[in-house]
Scaffold this active site. Structure first.
Site, short mmCIF file in Angstrom:
data_model
loop_
_atom_site.label_atom_id
_atom_site.label_comp_id
_atom_site.label_asym_id
_atom_site.label_seq_id
_atom_site.Cartn_x
_atom_site.Cartn_y
_atom_site.Cartn_z
N ARG A 104 0.60 -0.70 0.07
CA ARG A 104 0.07 0.02 0.18
C ARG A 104 1.08 1.18 -0.38
O ARG A 104 1.52 1.07 0.57
CB ARG A 104 -0.40 -0.14 0.97
CG ARG A 104 -1.80 0.89 1.65
CD ARG A 104 -2.98 1.30 2.54
NE ARG A 104 -3.56 -0.14 2.29
CZ ARG A 104 -4.91 -0.21 1.74
NH1 ARG A 104 -5.10 0.39 0.49
NH2 ARG A 104 -5.19 -1.83 2.08
N THR A 108 -0.47 7.82 -0.95
CA THR A 108 -1.78 7.49 -2.44
C THR A 108 -2.85 6.21 -1.01
O THR A 108 -4.14 6.11 -1.53
CB THR A 108 -1.93 7.12 -3.32
OG1 THR A 108 -1.68 5.84 -3.40
CG2 THR A 108 -0.48 8.30 -3.40
N ASP A 200 -3.03 -10.71 12.21
CA ASP A 200 -2.38 -10.85 10.90
C ASP A 200 -2.62 -12.02 10.71
O ASP A 200 -0.98 -12.49 11.46
CB ASP A 200 -1.11 -9.54 11.07
CG ASP A 200 -0.70 -9.52 9.94
OD1 ASP A 200 0.23 -10.85 9.49
OD2 ASP A 200 0.10 -8.40 9.84
N ASP A 203 1.62 -12.66 9.83
CA ASP A 203 2.62 -12.90 10.84
C ASP A 203 2.07 -14.09 11.55
O ASP A 203 3.24 -14.87 12.08
CB ASP A 203 2.17 -11.74 11.81
CG ASP A 203 2.42 -10.63 11.21
OD1 ASP A 203 3.99 -10.59 10.83
OD2 ASP A 203 2.70 -9.59 12.30
#
Length: 209
Positions: A104, A108, A200, A203
């Site tokens: 990401r 933006t 996550d 992870d």
């Protein structure tokens, strides 16, 4: 509008509960994710066409059915999607595996492709995009767009857990892509994590923080 299918088989739901548990370690987590992916593969491939053949059994000739030459491609979104691939390959060993890596952009907030390696005949394959979590839907939507830009025509999305926001995003951007999930959770929190979710996924799969 493409369909959303929640796979509520008891074995899937039982294993998903163990996956959610914060006490589940990385080794068991990986094994469970692989097992759930294999179970989900039954439903994701349910509409594959069959053709009739004749098979000589030890007793007589039997009219039987086999897959009608459908080519399949599995496309995990890196890195968490890797945890679901082996389970899928157990049932579809002839499938080709491609990979899409996204990050990401901090300014933006849009997904940016940093890696993409796909089968050369992608346009001829039924593709299953794989990612454990469908949160905002940004990564999944972008990955599907990248595949379409390279000629893909038949795409499905398979995730363990989805947030309503992610489902809406994918359906808005790709109304021709069916979505298969094991659970639809409540919402996203302020950090974009699914609530209650499972944390996550990358992870927990790879033992990182």
């Amino acid at each position: 509008m493409a369909k959303l299918q929640v796979l509520d088989h008891p074995l899937i739901q039982h294993k998903l509960s163990l996956i959610r548990d914060e006490k589940t370690g990385s080794k068991e987590f990986r094994e469970l994710v692989e097992e759930v992916a294999m179970l989900m593969a039954y439903e994701v491939t349910r509409d594959f066409p069959l053709q009739e053949i004749e098979v000589q059994t030890p007793v007589a000739v039997a009219k039987s059915k086999v897959l009608a030459g459908r080519k399949v491609g599995l496309v995990p979104i890196l890195r968490a999607g890797l945890g679901m691939v082996d389970g899928m390959l157990r049932l579809i060993p002839a499938a080709r595996v491609g990979h899409v890596g996204l990050y990401r952009d901090p300014e933006t907030l849009s997904p940016v492709e940093y890696y993409c390696k796909l089968p050369s005949d992608i346009a001829e394959r039924d593709l299953i995009v794989i990612d454990p979590m469908l949160a905002t839907g940004g990564s999944a939507s972008a990955a599907i767009t990248f595949l379409k830009d390279r000629g893909a025509k038949n795409i499905k999305l398979m995730c363990l857990i989805a947030a309503p926001e992610g489902i809406s995003a994918v359906q808005s951007n790709h109304d021709d892509v069916d979505i298969f999930v094991a659970a639809v959770d409540e919402r996203l929190n302020d950090h974009g994590y699914i609530i209650p979710g499972l944390g996550d996924a990358g992870d927990r799969l790879f033992g990182t923080k």
